[in-house]
Design a protein around this motif. Sequence first.
Motif, short mmCIF file in Angstrom:
data_model
loop_
_atom_site.label_atom_id
_atom_site.label_comp_id
_atom_site.label_asym_id
_atom_site.label_seq_id
_atom_site.Cartn_x
_atom_site.Cartn_y
_atom_site.Cartn_z
N HIS A 57 4.42 7.43 -1.35
CA HIS A 57 3.37 7.61 -0.54
C HIS A 57 2.09 6.55 -1.11
CE1 HIS A 57 4.55 10.42 2.44
NE2 HIS A 57 5.07 11.19 1.50
N THR A 86 2.41 3.90 -2.77
CA THR A 86 2.65 2.38 -2.69
C THR A 86 2.70 1.91 -1.33
OG1 THR A 86 4.11 0.95 -3.71
CG2 THR A 86 5.26 2.35 -2.20
N TRP A 87 2.97 2.94 -0.34
CA TRP A 87 2.89 2.41 1.08
C TRP A 87 1.43 2.18 1.55
CZ3 TRP A 87 0.32 4.53 5.25
CH2 TRP A 87 0.47 5.89 5.34
N PHE A 131 0.07 -0.79 0.01
CA PHE A 131 0.41 -2.09 0.64
C PHE A 131 -0.26 -2.13 2.09
CE2 PHE A 131 4.47 -3.64 2.73
CZ PHE A 131 4.02 -5.00 2.75
N THR A 149 5.34 -3.12 -3.92
CA THR A 149 6.19 -1.85 -3.07
C THR A 149 7.55 -1.73 -3.16
OG1 THR A 149 4.17 -1.67 -1.69
CG2 THR A 149 6.07 -0.87 -0.93
N GLN A 150 8.26 -2.73 -2.79
CA GLN A 150 9.73 -2.74 -2.76
C GLN A 150 10.07 -2.71 -4.07
OE1 GLN A 150 11.14 -3.57 0.69
NE2 GLN A 150 9.74 -2.42 0.42
N THR A 203 9.64 1.34 -5.01
CA THR A 203 10.47 2.21 -4.08
C THR A 203 11.86 2.07 -4.73
OG1 THR A 203 10.34 0.88 -2.39
CG2 THR A 203 9.45 2.80 -2.22
N ALA A 232 8.45 2.36 3.56
CA ALA A 232 7.25 1.99 2.62
C ALA A 232 6.71 0.62 3.06
CB ALA A 232 7.49 2.15 1.22
N ALA A 233 7.43 -0.22 3.45
CA ALA A 233 7.16 -1.61 3.63
C ALA A 233 6.65 -1.58 5.14
CB ALA A 233 8.18 -2.55 3.63
N TRP A 244 5.19 0.79 7.09
CA TRP A 244 3.92 1.51 7.16
C TRP A 244 2.93 0.51 6.50
CZ3 TRP A 244 6.12 7.08 5.54
CH2 TRP A 244 6.71 7.60 6.38
N GLY A 245 3.16 0.32 5.02
CA GLY A 245 2.34 -0.86 4.59
C GLY A 245 1.91 -2.04 5.68
N ASN A 246 3.27 -2.56 6.20
CA ASN A 246 2.90 -3.76 6.91
C ASN A 246 1.86 -3.42 8.02
OD1 ASN A 246 4.05 -5.97 5.96
ND2 ASN A 246 5.54 -6.14 7.67
#
Length: 436
Positions: free
Chosen positions: A23, A25-26, A29, A128-129, A132, A148-149, A151-153
């Motif tokens: 959570h 990390t996203w 990001f 982030t990658q 995870t 994660a990527a 939601w961050g994106n």
Amino acid sequence: MASQKATRIALFSLATPPMRAFHLTWMAFFVCFFAWFACAPLMPVIKGEFGLSLAQVANINIAAVAITILVRLIVGPLCDRYGPRKTYTGLLLLGAIPVLGVAASQSYESFLFFRLGIGAVGASFVITQYHTSVMFAPRVVGTANAAAAGWGNAGGGAAQALMPLLLGAVLMLGVSESLGWRIALLVPGVLMLVMAALYWRYTQDCPEGNYADLRAAGVAIEGGKAGHAPAGGWDSFKAASANYRVWLLFVTYGACFGIEIFIHNIAAVYYVDHFGLSLKSAGLAAGSFGLLALFARALGGWMSDKLALRGNLNSRVTLLFMLMIGEGVGLLWFAKVDSVTYAVIAMLVFGLFTHMACGATYALVPFIDSRALGGVAGIIGAGGNVGAVAAGFLMKGTGDIRQTLIILSALVVISALCAIAVRFTREAAEPNMAAA
């Protein structure tokens, strides 16, 4: 020591180190990408204030992604060496400086300089990658990476939609437009500082603890492993760069994430100049592309995991190939339409394929070389920015956004051949590696 990687994603839990890392990390990001693309939807205003030409706008777009290539190459091995917690915190703190500094720009040259510096925060994706990948077991790592990527994106899409609204709110207070966009751009910089404190306080490098503590105790850790595996840093980069699959995915990621970044940077200007939309309407239209990442990246990773459970690693490869073909065809459609309604529909269709292809790419990354995970993640991540820079130079050369999009659609289809060339041997592709 037995692995404590999470074998499932307990989405509404913060009780375990993997889920806290997932959570935070996203979220980090998201904030970084919001900051990275905060300038893009305001470019019609900034373009007018500084009297920018299309070539100068292209230079700014190139600057926004150019330095990220170098920083992505660096932060992957840094994660192997120092751990994702220290690396992310440092990136957030240092990256906030140009994010705050861009608001002080008084000329094209100073704006270009700070825009170049802001590009460094785009390296957040690699961390982030990485984080995870070391926190989740192979059977769910594709989904975890992609969610994660994705939601961050979505921070990029949120910036497209929210920054014009934030500017409008500031202007309602009686502030001039020239000062208003500067005040609006302070917000993402402050958010990055807050996120740095949260990341440092509440995450750890891997399920077993922090790399420094584990190394001091003589415990082998994945990524920057002790013993027979690369020790991180330069060794990780060398091991990754010797793997041909890394460079094939470098190309494919340039053709999906590179296109994504390029669209983020030019969409608002394209909708204003080509279709005559207002700044707010153009921001909402452009923002819808980025907000697809809320589910589309995760969908690409989830599909990759499911296909691998039924087949093997090559099932992941085939999915990536098909998604990239869909992306190229959809991009051509977007470039050809003359109606703003059909343009938005086409953008959403090709955007769906683009985001899913990004997710499918990083669903493959943990299986390329786990001994040099940071190097692999960094090099492939840098490929995305190389693609964006190349697209920026292409636009500068053609002098026309639509023509640039048509050429890019053909290049995406061609690059899909690199995706299919990643295929593994039968032994390497067995389900125990893809779905353990």
